[in-house]
Write an enzyme that holds these catalytic residues in place. Structure first.
Site, short mmCIF file in Angstrom:
data_model
loop_
_atom_site.label_atom_id
_atom_site.label_comp_id
_atom_site.label_asym_id
_atom_site.label_seq_id
_atom_site.Cartn_x
_atom_site.Cartn_y
_atom_site.Cartn_z
N TRP A 1 28.94 79.52 40.74
CA TRP A 1 29.52 78.81 41.11
C TRP A 1 30.84 78.93 41.91
O TRP A 1 32.05 78.53 43.10
CB TRP A 1 30.38 78.42 40.34
CG TRP A 1 30.63 77.33 39.95
CD1 TRP A 1 31.02 75.66 39.74
CD2 TRP A 1 32.46 77.19 39.78
NE1 TRP A 1 32.27 75.36 39.52
CE2 TRP A 1 33.01 75.75 39.48
CE3 TRP A 1 33.04 78.40 39.20
CZ2 TRP A 1 34.68 76.12 39.48
CZ3 TRP A 1 34.66 78.54 39.37
CH2 TRP A 1 35.36 76.90 39.25
N HIS A 2 31.47 80.49 41.51
CA HIS A 2 32.28 81.56 42.25
C HIS A 2 32.05 81.62 44.25
O HIS A 2 33.00 81.43 44.47
CB HIS A 2 32.73 82.46 41.56
CG HIS A 2 33.19 82.22 40.61
ND1 HIS A 2 32.44 81.95 39.11
CD2 HIS A 2 34.67 82.61 40.24
CE1 HIS A 2 33.23 81.94 38.37
NE2 HIS A 2 34.86 81.42 38.90
N GLY A 3 31.16 81.22 44.23
CA GLY A 3 30.53 81.47 45.64
C GLY A 3 29.07 82.46 45.97
O GLY A 3 28.50 82.76 44.85
#
Length: 342
Positions: free
Chosen positions: A190-192
């Protein structure tokens, strides 16, 4: 996604008013980074909310607090990390490496919690009550507790929409472990879309699973100070993994932190960094704890002082924060939020 899922589950009414639905989808105070506002949380508020002077006043104060966190704390402590992270990572002394990553941990906390405060404040001005997103995570005594205090809306989202539907912890040890791995793999992703974020998610998933199945009783028996040291050490290493997308840089930086690059423990530059940033580091560290909030709550409970304190001192402090933040922003160039990247 939360609107579709909540309606499908029957946990929220179908929104038949296009304007109200569009208002939720494009709700600008929280749109970019958080807190993650689920549809069922504000379904009633979309059609029935009140904008009052009291709400507007509280919203402005909350926005100013977030502005101060971002501009006065995150940006200033971030200068230290910017200087250290762009130097020769393999030759920096141990003290410099630790100072740098501690500064980054403080920077990203005040950057993101500041944004969340500003979003909550803006929402309150328009009559919305958004959920809290941070609850002093750095005072945690376990990694599990840390993630109950950090970006709480994201943790709740994954818990309700991924972990529990997979079975949660109700289907035995193996499936519980599987569910934890899936959730934390997705949290990292989700963060990258980069391997360091995936490994960062799995890294914390590992420690949460370890605490659940092996360390739970041990952590309850040892002193709170040791618990806190354990959490901070895991977090600091995790921030290295989070920041550097190039895994070779992760390895180099970690080796510098633990004197495995044949680097010195301290040099003149380390002393300069420490002495030049000691004030902002101390202030930021104290601000990351509930000490100021407890003092504020104490004064608010004193009948002799609460009216004077709230109407004069709090408003004066807000004015000072706005004045200093404006002066800083006029002098600075570009001040993006770190979490816009993720």
């Amino acid at each position: 996604m939360s609107y579709t899922i909540d309606v499908y589950r029957g946990e929220a009414p179908v929104q038949k008013n296009f304007i109200s639905l569009a208002a939720y989808v494009t709700l600008f105070p929280q749109l970019i980074a958080g807190p993650i506002v689920r549809y069922q949380t504000i379904a009633d508020q979309l059609n029935d909310r009140k904008e009052t002077l009291d709400h507007i006043g509280k919203g402005i104060r909350r926005f100013i607090i977030g502005l101060g966190k971002k501009v006065l704390l995150a940006n200033n402590v971030g200068y230290l990390w910017s200087e250290i992270s762009t130097s020769n990572l393999s030759s920096i002394p141990v003290l410099t490496a630790w100072l740098g990553i501690i500064a980054f941990g403080l920077q990203i906390y005040f950057d993101f919690s500041g944004y969340s405060d500003m979003a909550i404040g803006l929402g309150k001005i328009f009559g919305f009550d958004f959920c809290e997103n941070f609850n002093y995570p750095y005072i945690s005594k376990s990694i599990s507790e840390f993630w109950r205090r950090w970006h709480m809306s994201l943790g709740t989202w994954f818990k309700d929409y991924v972990y529990i539907p997979l079975g949660g912890n109700r289907s035995g040890t193996f499936k519980t472990l599987r569910n934890l791995i899936i959730v934390w793999f997705l949290t990292g992703l989700w963060h990258g879309a980069s391997w360091n974020f995936v490994l960062w998610g799995i890294y914390f998933g590992f420690f949460i699973a370890l605490e659940r199945f092996l360390l739970k009783d041990i952590l309850l028996k040892i002193s709170p100070l040791l618990n806190h040291v354990y959490v901070l050490l895991i977090l600091i290493i995790g921030w290295v993994l989070f920041y550097f997308e190039d895994m070779s840089q992760v390895v180099i930086y970690l080796k510098s932190m633990f004197a495995l690059n044949n680097n010195s423990f301290i040099d003149n530059e380390s002393v300069y960094y420490f002495l030049n940033n000691i004030v902002i580091l101390v202030v930021s560290t104290l601000a990351a704890t509930p000490i100021f909030k407890k003092f504020h709550d104490y004064l608010m409970k004193k009948e002799k002082f609460n009216t004077l304190y709230e109407n004069v001192v709090v408003n004066f402090n807000c004015f000072i924060i706005v004045f200093l933040s404006t002066a800083y922003l006029v002098d600075a160039s570009y001040n993006p939020f770190l979490y816009f990247r993720f």
